[in-house]
Design a protein around this motif. Sequence first.
Motif, PDB file in Angstrom:
ATOM      1  N   LEU A   4       0.838  -1.191   0.000  1.00  0.00           N
ATOM      2  CA  LEU A   4       0.000   0.000   0.000  1.00  0.00           C
ATOM      3  C   LEU A   4       0.877   1.247   0.000  1.00  0.00           C
ATOM      4  CD1 LEU A   4      -2.568  -1.152   2.718  1.00  0.00           C
ATOM      5  CD2 LEU A   4      -2.780  -1.334   0.234  1.00  0.00           C
ATOM      6  N   VAL A   5       0.606   2.151  -0.905  1.00  0.00           N
ATOM      7  CA  VAL A   5       1.402   3.373  -1.020  1.00  0.00           C
ATOM      8  C   VAL A   5       0.469   4.580  -1.021  1.00  0.00           C
ATOM      9  CG1 VAL A   5       3.064   4.662  -2.392  1.00  0.00           C
ATOM     10  CG2 VAL A   5       3.181   2.160  -2.320  1.00  0.00           C
ATOM     11  N   GLU A   6       0.615   5.416   0.005  1.00  0.00           N
ATOM     12  CA  GLU A   6      -0.203   6.620   0.116  1.00  0.00           C
ATOM     13  C   GLU A   6       0.475   7.798  -0.589  1.00  0.00           C
ATOM     14  OE1 GLU A   6      -0.435   4.606   4.297  1.00  0.00           O
ATOM     15  OE2 GLU A   6       1.092   5.032   2.779  1.00  0.00           O
ATOM     16  N   SER A   7      -0.341   8.759  -0.977  1.00  0.00           N
ATOM     17  CA  SER A   7       0.162   9.995  -1.562  1.00  0.00           C
ATOM     18  C   SER A   7      -0.894  11.078  -1.369  1.00  0.00           C
ATOM     19  CB  SER A   7       0.473   9.821  -3.052  1.00  0.00           C
ATOM     20  OG  SER A   7      -0.691   9.482  -3.764  1.00  0.00           O
ATOM     21  N   SER A  21      -4.618   9.579  -1.553  1.00  0.00           N
ATOM     22  CA  SER A  21      -4.809   8.368  -2.333  1.00  0.00           C
ATOM     23  C   SER A  21      -3.961   7.249  -1.752  1.00  0.00           C
ATOM     24  CB  SER A  21      -4.418   8.588  -3.799  1.00  0.00           C
ATOM     25  OG  SER A  21      -5.200   9.589  -4.399  1.00  0.00           O
ATOM     26  N   CYS A  22      -4.407   6.032  -1.968  1.00  0.00           N
ATOM     27  CA  CYS A  22      -3.666   4.859  -1.511  1.00  0.00           C
ATOM     28  C   CYS A  22      -3.817   3.797  -2.593  1.00  0.00           C
ATOM     29  CB  CYS A  22      -4.227   4.375  -0.189  1.00  0.00           C
ATOM     30  SG  CYS A  22      -3.619   2.745   0.340  1.00  0.00           S
ATOM     31  N   VAL A  23      -2.698   3.415  -3.194  1.00  0.00           N
ATOM     32  CA  VAL A  23      -2.718   2.429  -4.268  1.00  0.00           C
ATOM     33  C   VAL A  23      -2.214   1.093  -3.735  1.00  0.00           C
ATOM     34  CG1 VAL A  23      -1.834   1.817  -6.531  1.00  0.00           C
ATOM     35  CG2 VAL A  23      -2.352   4.194  -6.011  1.00  0.00           C
ATOM     36  N   ASP A  24      -2.945   0.046  -4.068  1.00  0.00           N
ATOM     37  CA  ASP A  24      -2.575  -1.317  -3.686  1.00  0.00           C
ATOM     38  C   ASP A  24      -1.982  -2.016  -4.903  1.00  0.00           C
ATOM     39  OD1 ASP A  24      -2.358  -3.922  -2.839  1.00  0.00           O
ATOM     40  OD2 ASP A  24      -4.491  -4.196  -2.461  1.00  0.00           O
TER      41      ASP A  24
END
Length: 124
Positions: A4-7, A21-24
């Motif tokens: 999981l990477v937040e931005s 945003s949070c991309v899996d």
Amino acid sequence: QVQLVESGGGLVQAGSSLRLSCVDSGRTFSSFSMGWFRQAPGKEREFVAAISWGGASTRYADSVKGRFTISRDNAKSTLYLEMNSVKPEDTAVYYCARGPSYGIPTGLRQYDYWGQGTQVTVSS
């Protein structure tokens, strides 16, 4: 593998808006509930909002209800947190996390994968 990477964090003025945003990167995003948590300096990590796997159900902490909106796009494996009318007390590191397949819990222990966090700072 779940990653999981937040931005989207940053420095904003009180009363303004921000979208996190949070991309899996894994392939199971659409099968699990997701949540946002935050941790301010010197404080424990706390629940902010959660959303069911399909997006039909949401849950919010009282402190953000009516100001923040959680949503998800399963086709993009992305979780969002729309933050409106932000306050200085919203200043914290914001984390996204993967919850269980059913339900939208508020407890940290019910979330198994966590992002690295994104800093949100609200100036008065």
